[in-house]
Motif scaffolding. Structure first.
Motif, PDB file in Angstrom:
ATOM      1  N   PHE A  85       2.086  -0.566   5.144  1.00 17.19           N
ATOM      2  CA  PHE A  85       1.002   0.040   5.918  1.00 17.19           C
ATOM      3  C   PHE A  85       1.313  -0.021   7.409  1.00 17.19           C
ATOM      4  O   PHE A  85       0.977   0.889   8.162  1.00 17.19           O
ATOM      5  N   TYR A 123      -1.624  -9.094  11.196  1.00 14.30           N
ATOM      6  CA  TYR A 123      -1.785 -10.545  10.964  1.00 14.30           C
ATOM      7  C   TYR A 123      -1.283 -10.876   9.567  1.00 14.30           C
ATOM      8  O   TYR A 123      -1.541 -10.135   8.621  1.00 14.30           O
ATOM      9  N   GLU A 124      -0.612 -12.013   9.477  1.00 15.06           N
ATOM     10  CA  GLU A 124      -0.089 -12.441   8.174  1.00 15.06           C
ATOM     11  C   GLU A 124       0.016 -13.961   8.214  1.00 15.06           C
ATOM     12  O   GLU A 124       0.459 -14.525   9.213  1.00 15.06           O
ATOM     13  N   ARG A 142       7.189 -14.213   5.248  1.00 17.95           N
ATOM     14  CA  ARG A 142       6.902 -12.765   5.370  1.00 17.95           C
ATOM     15  C   ARG A 142       6.764 -12.362   6.830  1.00 17.95           C
ATOM     16  O   ARG A 142       7.195 -11.288   7.240  1.00 17.95           O
ATOM     17  N   GLY A 171      -3.673  -8.549   5.486  1.00 16.90           N
ATOM     18  CA  GLY A 171      -2.409  -9.083   5.867  1.00 16.90           C
ATOM     19  C   GLY A 171      -1.341  -7.992   5.872  1.00 16.90           C
ATOM     20  O   GLY A 171      -1.397  -7.000   5.153  1.00 16.90           O
ATOM     21  N   ALA A 172      -0.338  -8.307   6.634  1.00 12.80           N
ATOM     22  CA  ALA A 172       0.724  -7.325   6.855  1.00 12.80           C
ATOM     23  C   ALA A 172       1.676  -7.235   5.667  1.00 12.80           C
ATOM     24  O   ALA A 172       2.280  -6.182   5.434  1.00 12.80           O
ATOM     25  N   GLY A 173       1.826  -8.322   4.905  1.00 17.62           N
ATOM     26  CA  GLY A 173       2.630  -8.328   3.678  1.00 17.62           C
ATOM     27  C   GLY A 173       4.038  -7.801   3.880  1.00 17.62           C
ATOM     28  O   GLY A 173       4.814  -8.353   4.654  1.00 17.62           O
ATOM     29  N   VAL A 202      -6.448 -15.199   9.028  1.00 18.93           N
ATOM     30  CA  VAL A 202      -7.552 -14.515   9.706  1.00 18.93           C
ATOM     31  C   VAL A 202      -8.917 -14.938   9.169  1.00 18.93           C
ATOM     32  O   VAL A 202      -9.912 -14.830   9.870  1.00 18.93           O
ATOM     33  N   CYS A 203      -8.958 -15.433   7.921  1.00 21.06           N
ATOM     34  CA  CYS A 203     -10.257 -15.830   7.366  1.00 21.06           C
ATOM     35  C   CYS A 203     -10.771 -17.078   8.074  1.00 21.06           C
ATOM     36  O   CYS A 203     -11.952 -17.213   8.336  1.00 21.06           O
ATOM     37  N   ASP A 221      -6.310  -5.920   3.926  1.00 21.52           N
ATOM     38  CA  ASP A 221      -5.678  -5.951   2.600  1.00 21.52           C
ATOM     39  C   ASP A 221      -5.485  -7.437   2.261  1.00 21.52           C
ATOM     40  O   ASP A 221      -4.382  -7.968   2.319  1.00 21.52           O
ATOM     41  N   LEU A 222      -6.600  -8.096   1.965  1.00 20.07           N
ATOM     42  CA  LEU A 222      -6.616  -9.546   1.752  1.00 20.07           C
ATOM     43  C   LEU A 222      -7.284  -9.842   0.417  1.00 20.07           C
ATOM     44  O   LEU A 222      -8.117  -9.054  -0.047  1.00 20.07           O
ATOM     45  N   PRO A 223      -6.999 -11.006  -0.174  1.00 24.11           N
ATOM     46  CA  PRO A 223      -7.674 -11.342  -1.435  1.00 24.11           C
ATOM     47  C   PRO A 223      -9.180 -11.535  -1.257  1.00 24.11           C
ATOM     48  O   PRO A 223      -9.940 -11.274  -2.172  1.00 24.11           O
ATOM     49  N   VAL A 262       0.878  -1.172   0.000  1.00 26.87           N
ATOM     50  CA  VAL A 262       0.000   0.000   0.000  1.00 26.87           C
ATOM     51  C   VAL A 262       0.913   1.219   0.000  1.00 26.87           C
ATOM     52  O   VAL A 262       1.806   1.336   0.840  1.00 26.87           O
TER      53      VAL A 262
END
Ligand SMILES: C[S@@+](CC[C@H](N)C(=O)[O-])C[C@H]1O[C@@H](n2cnc3c(N)ncnc32)[C@H](O)[C@@H]1O
Length: 492
Positions: A200, A231-232, A237, A194-196, A261-262, A282-284, A170
């Motif tokens: 962010f 969370y990731e 990563r 996710g933290a990726g 998290v899902c 920020d997740l798919p 981001v």
């Protein structure tokens, strides 16, 4: 007392063992840790090699942020005594760097003139190369004159522009807007999934920071410690980001949990839920995580005493539709979608005219009809003089100065360019030309759709009654606050 994070407390100058960002060009920034001891065999101590030359850390430590730094000539010292292959490889690298830096930037050029080289960036982001022998007394560096960079303090913006991209990140135009809409402020508790790559994460940490854990005595009773719960589920990563959080002294401000998290929700490692005011997904498939973001689920991660603001970041409209539909079903309100269309605007002076011929960054065509006719006349006279005199028959000599039938001396093109260059030195170029602005199309921002929503706090009859007692409606309508004073008398 916690170690201060360089992102919240920046010393006035670059200090040893601290994080600094090297600004090579506008789109090419390089994070380095400034070191006093050399571990890479350079006689000058720790050195960072860039496309604009080599920079011993001793030339960077102690500088004010924003300073321009010239490249130095470095001596490979003990690096030269390493194995044959390593030696060969390093020689090739050095030649490459030196060649590039000479080709790319003369000492008087601006870094912005040169496009970034993303492939090189993270090769050298480690800064220092493979370890050689330790050097205790570094040799004073000698200025190379091959190029320069600027040294910047670490900020979330500079970190976003320089970090190692493990995922799509981001960018600043998006996260500045998101954090403002999420009402993230000192003391807020924010979920990020996710933290990726942690882009962010750093911005959110700065937004919520109001002290380190253990400093809670400095907070008032109504204030809580600002915190980012990240969370990731991708383990490598998680490990890389965990190292960065530790290096940047963000432990305690950012709590990173390795979790899907899902499927598993937002429970922390110690099996307690966080209590947050804002959520950024920020997740798919953000809608799959929404079932865990309800006030009624056991171990709800939502702050029961405040409305919760949510943002999801999705690249396509189908994901937006699925998210909005799930938000509606779950009782979220004020649902809307935004696309940030950030534009960078380039503002500069545009100089047009024949007097600009041969100068850099100008439009050297005629600026007016008069100027064009003047030049045509000049060319015509020159041509007719040439034909009449027949003094020069060889076409290769046409540009030479000749005395002609009109008696005029015609300067050669080279003489004209030299004259223009001389005159330009006397001119105040920064004041000349038209002030123009254009949008720069290639701004780095991962264009996505941002969906925002608010989940109001739960409200029941007891809350209504308690509130009614605290703020009696009749008194308020009469302008008589609870203590019996009228509003006008209270304000006196
Ligand atoms: C686009 S990246 C996030 C980038 C990050 N916001 C930044 O600014 O650097 C999406 C991340 O979400 C993670 N992810 C995807 N599904 C997840 C899930 N169910 N739980 C946790 N993380 C997930 C991916 O591994 C990936 O790292």
């Amino acid at each position: 007392m916690a170690r201060p994070s360089p992102f919240f407390h920046t010393a006035p100058t670059a200090t040893a063992d601290s994080l600094a960002i090297l600004h090579l060009t506008r789109d090419n920034l390089l994070p380095i840790k400034l070191q006093t001891t050399a571990d890479d065999g350079y006689a000058e101590g720790a050195v960072t090699n860039t496309r604009f030359g080599s920079f011993p850390h001793s030339t960077l430590i102690g500088l004010e942020w924003g300073s321009q730094v010239r490249a130095s000539k470095v001596d490979t010292g003990t690096r030269g005594r390493k194995g044959k292959n390593a030696k060969k490889q390093e020689a090739a690298e050095d030649n490459g760097v030196a060649e590039q830096s000479n080709r790319k930037r003369k000492s008087d050029e601006q870094p912005e003139d040169t496009p970034a080289s993303p492939t090189k960036k993270f090769k050298s982001s480690n800064g220092e190369k493979a370890n050689g022998g330790k050097i205790d007394t570094a040799r004073p560096p000698i200025e190379a004159g091959s190029g320069f960079i600027h040294i910047l303090p670490p900020t979330p913006e500079a970190w976003t522009a320089s970090l190692d991209h493990r995922t799509q990140v981001v960018y600043t135009p998006d996260y500045s807007y998101i954090l403002q809409r999420l009402r993230a402020r000192p003391g807020s508790a924010v979920i990020e999934a996710g933290a990726g790559s942690g882009s962010f994460t750093h911005a959110a940490a700065r937004a919520v920071f109001n002290g380190y854990p253990g400093d809670s005595s400095k907070l008032s009773k109504r204030q809580s410690q600002g915190k980012v719960y990240s969370y990731e589920f991708h383990e490598p990563r998680v490990q890389t980001l965990r190292d960065e959080i530790r290096d940047h002294a963000l432990e305690g401000i950012v709590e990173l949990t390795h979790r899907d998290v899902c499927n598993e929700g937002f429970i922390l490692q110690d099996n307690t839920p966080p209590s947050v005011d804002a959520i950024f997904l920020d997740l798919p498939a953000p809608w799959q995580a929404l079932k865990h973001l309800s006030r009624s689920t056991p171990n709800s991660p939502l702050n029961p005493h405040s409305a919760v603001h949510l943002c999801t970041f999705s690249p396509c409209i189908e994901q937006v539709m699925a998210t909005v539909s799930a938000l509606r079903k779950a009782g979220w309100t004020e649902i809307n979608m935004i696309e940030v269309q950030h534009k960078r605007i380039d503002v500069r002076r545009e100089r047009v005219g024949l007097k600009e011929e041969g100068l850099r960054g100008v439009n050297a065509s005629a600026a007016s009809v008069d100027e064009a006719i003047g030049r045509l006349r000049e060319v015509e006279t020159k041509l007719s003089d040439f034909n009449a005199s027949r003094a020069v028959t060889n076409s290769a000599n046409r540009e030479e100065i000749t005395t002609n039938t009109s008696g005029q001396k015609h300067p050669s093109k080279q003489e004209r360019l030299d004259r223009i260059k001389r005159e330009a030195e006397e001119r105040k170029l920064y004041k000349e030309g038209n002030l123009v602005h254009r949008t720069v199309p290639e701004v780095k921002t991962h264009t996505s759709y941002l969906v925002f929503a608010v989940l109001p706090r739960d409200w029941n009859e007891d809350d209504e009654k308690r509130c009614g007692e605290q703020y009696p409606v009749d008194d308020i309508m009469r302008g008589t606050p609870k203590d019996g004073k009228t509003e006008s008398s209270a304000s006196k």
